[in-house]
Write a protein that holds these residues in place. Sequence first.
Motif, PDB file in Angstrom:
ATOM      1  N   PHE A  72       9.520 -23.532 -41.767  1.00 48.06           N
ATOM      2  CA  PHE A  72       9.638 -24.158 -40.711  1.00 48.06           C
ATOM      3  C   PHE A  72       9.860 -23.554 -39.434  1.00 48.06           C
ATOM      4  N   THR A  73       9.399 -24.043 -38.449  1.00 44.00           N
ATOM      5  CA  THR A  73       9.637 -23.410 -37.075  1.00 44.00           C
ATOM      6  C   THR A  73       9.862 -24.528 -36.104  1.00 44.00           C
ATOM      7  N   GLY A  74      10.695 -24.315 -34.947  1.00 40.58           N
ATOM      8  CA  GLY A  74      10.780 -25.430 -34.295  1.00 40.58           C
ATOM      9  C   GLY A  74      11.514 -24.927 -33.096  1.00 40.58           C
ATOM     10  N   ILE A  75      11.971 -25.924 -32.006  1.00 43.18           N
ATOM     11  CA  ILE A  75      12.372 -25.905 -30.867  1.00 43.18           C
ATOM     12  C   ILE A  75      13.300 -26.886 -30.567  1.00 43.18           C
ATOM     13  N   ASP A  76      14.696 -26.479 -30.038  1.00 39.75           N
ATOM     14  CA  ASP A  76      15.703 -27.450 -29.610  1.00 39.75           C
ATOM     15  C   ASP A  76      16.195 -26.957 -28.205  1.00 39.75           C
ATOM     16  N   GLY A  77      16.935 -28.006 -27.621  1.00 39.71           N
ATOM     17  CA  GLY A  77      17.532 -27.633 -26.481  1.00 39.71           C
ATOM     18  C   GLY A  77      17.869 -28.980 -25.832  1.00 39.71           C
ATOM     19  N   ASP A  78      18.465 -28.726 -24.448  1.00 37.97           N
ATOM     20  CA  ASP A  78      18.806 -29.651 -23.540  1.00 37.97           C
ATOM     21  C   ASP A  78      17.377 -30.221 -23.012  1.00 37.97           C
ATOM     22  N   VAL A  79      17.333 -31.627 -22.843  1.00 39.01           N
ATOM     23  CA  VAL A  79      16.183 -32.464 -22.412  1.00 39.01           C
ATOM     24  C   VAL A  79      15.685 -31.877 -21.309  1.00 39.01           C
ATOM     25  N   GLU A  80      16.448 -31.584 -20.033  1.00 38.67           N
ATOM     26  CA  GLU A  80      15.974 -30.888 -19.061  1.00 38.67           C
ATOM     27  C   GLU A  80      15.358 -29.911 -18.964  1.00 38.67           C
ATOM     28  N   LEU A 144      18.046 -25.859 -45.524  1.00 42.40           N
ATOM     29  CA  LEU A 144      16.955 -25.425 -46.492  1.00 42.40           C
ATOM     30  C   LEU A 144      17.228 -24.060 -47.210  1.00 42.40           C
ATOM     31  N   GLY A 145      18.102 -23.450 -46.796  1.00 40.43           N
ATOM     32  CA  GLY A 145      18.349 -21.966 -47.023  1.00 40.43           C
ATOM     33  C   GLY A 145      18.726 -21.301 -45.837  1.00 40.43           C
ATOM     34  N   ASN A 146      18.324 -20.155 -45.661  1.00 38.71           N
ATOM     35  CA  ASN A 146      18.791 -19.363 -44.408  1.00 38.71           C
ATOM     36  C   ASN A 146      17.802 -20.026 -43.230  1.00 38.71           C
ATOM     37  N   VAL A 147      18.630 -20.419 -42.139  1.00 39.89           N
ATOM     38  CA  VAL A 147      17.910 -20.779 -40.843  1.00 39.89           C
ATOM     39  C   VAL A 147      18.390 -19.964 -39.768  1.00 39.89           C
ATOM     40  N   ALA A 148      17.253 -19.148 -39.178  1.00 42.01           N
ATOM     41  CA  ALA A 148      17.477 -18.197 -37.886  1.00 42.01           C
ATOM     42  C   ALA A 148      17.384 -18.992 -36.843  1.00 42.01           C
ATOM     43  N   THR A 149      18.452 -18.993 -35.835  1.00 45.16           N
ATOM     44  CA  THR A 149      18.355 -19.679 -34.443  1.00 45.16           C
ATOM     45  C   THR A 149      18.294 -18.454 -33.392  1.00 45.16           C
ATOM     46  N   ILE A 150      17.247 -18.574 -32.493  1.00 48.64           N
ATOM     47  CA  ILE A 150      16.711 -17.784 -31.626  1.00 48.64           C
ATOM     48  C   ILE A 150      16.777 -18.173 -30.513  1.00 48.64           C
ATOM     49  N   PRO A 151      18.049 -17.860 -29.673  1.00 49.45           N
ATOM     50  CA  PRO A 151      18.241 -18.395 -28.324  1.00 49.45           C
ATOM     51  C   PRO A 151      17.332 -17.421 -27.366  1.00 49.45           C
ATOM     52  N   VAL A 152      16.754 -18.306 -26.391  1.00 49.74           N
ATOM     53  CA  VAL A 152      15.825 -17.554 -25.449  1.00 49.74           C
ATOM     54  C   VAL A 152      15.909 -18.274 -24.140  1.00 49.74           C
ATOM     55  N   ARG A 153      16.611 -17.286 -23.268  1.00 43.72           N
ATOM     56  CA  ARG A 153      16.804 -17.725 -21.781  1.00 43.72           C
ATOM     57  C   ARG A 153      15.877 -17.430 -21.073  1.00 43.72           C
ATOM     58  N   PHE A 154      15.501 -18.644 -20.468  1.00 39.13           N
ATOM     59  CA  PHE A 154      14.433 -18.789 -19.137  1.00 39.13           C
ATOM     60  C   PHE A 154      15.263 -18.829 -17.860  1.00 39.13           C
ATOM     61  N   THR A 155      14.425 -18.782 -16.641  1.00 40.73           N
ATOM     62  CA  THR A 155      14.928 -18.912 -15.554  1.00 40.73           C
ATOM     63  C   THR A 155      15.351 -20.116 -15.226  1.00 40.73           C
ATOM     64  N   PHE A 156      14.837 -21.350 -15.917  1.00 38.66           N
ATOM     65  CA  PHE A 156      15.296 -22.858 -15.936  1.00 38.66           C
ATOM     66  C   PHE A 156      16.323 -23.209 -16.961  1.00 38.66           C
ATOM     67  N   GLU A 158      18.105 -22.380 -21.131  1.00 36.23           N
ATOM     68  CA  GLU A 158      18.036 -21.832 -22.461  1.00 36.23           C
ATOM     69  C   GLU A 158      17.543 -23.005 -23.579  1.00 36.23           C
ATOM     70  N   LEU A 159      16.800 -22.295 -24.501  1.00 39.56           N
ATOM     71  CA  LEU A 159      16.237 -22.986 -25.766  1.00 39.56           C
ATOM     72  C   LEU A 159      16.445 -22.326 -26.674  1.00 39.56           C
ATOM     73  N   LEU A 160      16.683 -22.995 -27.986  1.00 39.53           N
ATOM     74  CA  LEU A 160      17.117 -22.605 -29.419  1.00 39.53           C
ATOM     75  C   LEU A 160      15.653 -22.642 -29.939  1.00 39.53           C
ATOM     76  N   PHE A 161      14.962 -21.667 -30.360  1.00 41.98           N
ATOM     77  CA  PHE A 161      13.943 -21.652 -31.469  1.00 41.98           C
ATOM     78  C   PHE A 161      14.525 -21.217 -32.744  1.00 41.98           C
ATOM     79  N   TYR A 162      13.845 -21.676 -33.664  1.00 38.84           N
ATOM     80  CA  TYR A 162      14.327 -21.479 -35.254  1.00 38.84           C
ATOM     81  C   TYR A 162      13.363 -21.385 -36.228  1.00 38.84           C
ATOM     82  N   LEU A 163      13.702 -20.650 -37.204  1.00 43.54           N
ATOM     83  CA  LEU A 163      12.805 -20.219 -38.342  1.00 43.54           C
ATOM     84  C   LEU A 163      13.488 -20.399 -39.395  1.00 43.54           C
TER      85      LEU A 163
END
Length: 167
Positions: A72-80, A144-156, A158-163
Amino acid sequence: MVKEEYLSQIPNNPQLADTNPSDFFLKYIVKLLHDLSLFVEPDIKLGQINITHSYAAGHELMQKIIGIPSAFTGIDGDVEVLIRFAEKYSHVEITQYDAVAKDAIVDFMNLHNGLFVVDLSKEDAIELSLEPPIHEDVDFELALGNVATIPVRFTFGELLFYLVELD
């Protein structure tokens, strides 16, 4: 490429080698960073990747990779920040977190995951496919097991990608 070469392309995470990550995991992160730089914004910064057993997401923006391995892959973060991500990726003015914003976000995910599975097919002769992306605006928890959270900062922001590797 060997594992050490992939690890060398993942900045700010010297502890990652200690977790004995799979090649699938490392290739996913390297491809994610490349695709974010190419399609969203070249000036990104990777934060500390964490491996946990569950993750509570505020938005269900995800896609399943089917095959062996599957994930499973996904994106999460603040609405703005999600709105700005959708706007940057789509090159369309997006001012609210609505169906257009969600469609743009999962379109990026579908593009990235599609390119990723094509690369795996070419490099490793692995056949994978994708389920359609999901974009529901509900809180949910991955456990579901091991969840990798991958934080990425943009100029606008940060979002969290997960795998989540399933196999």
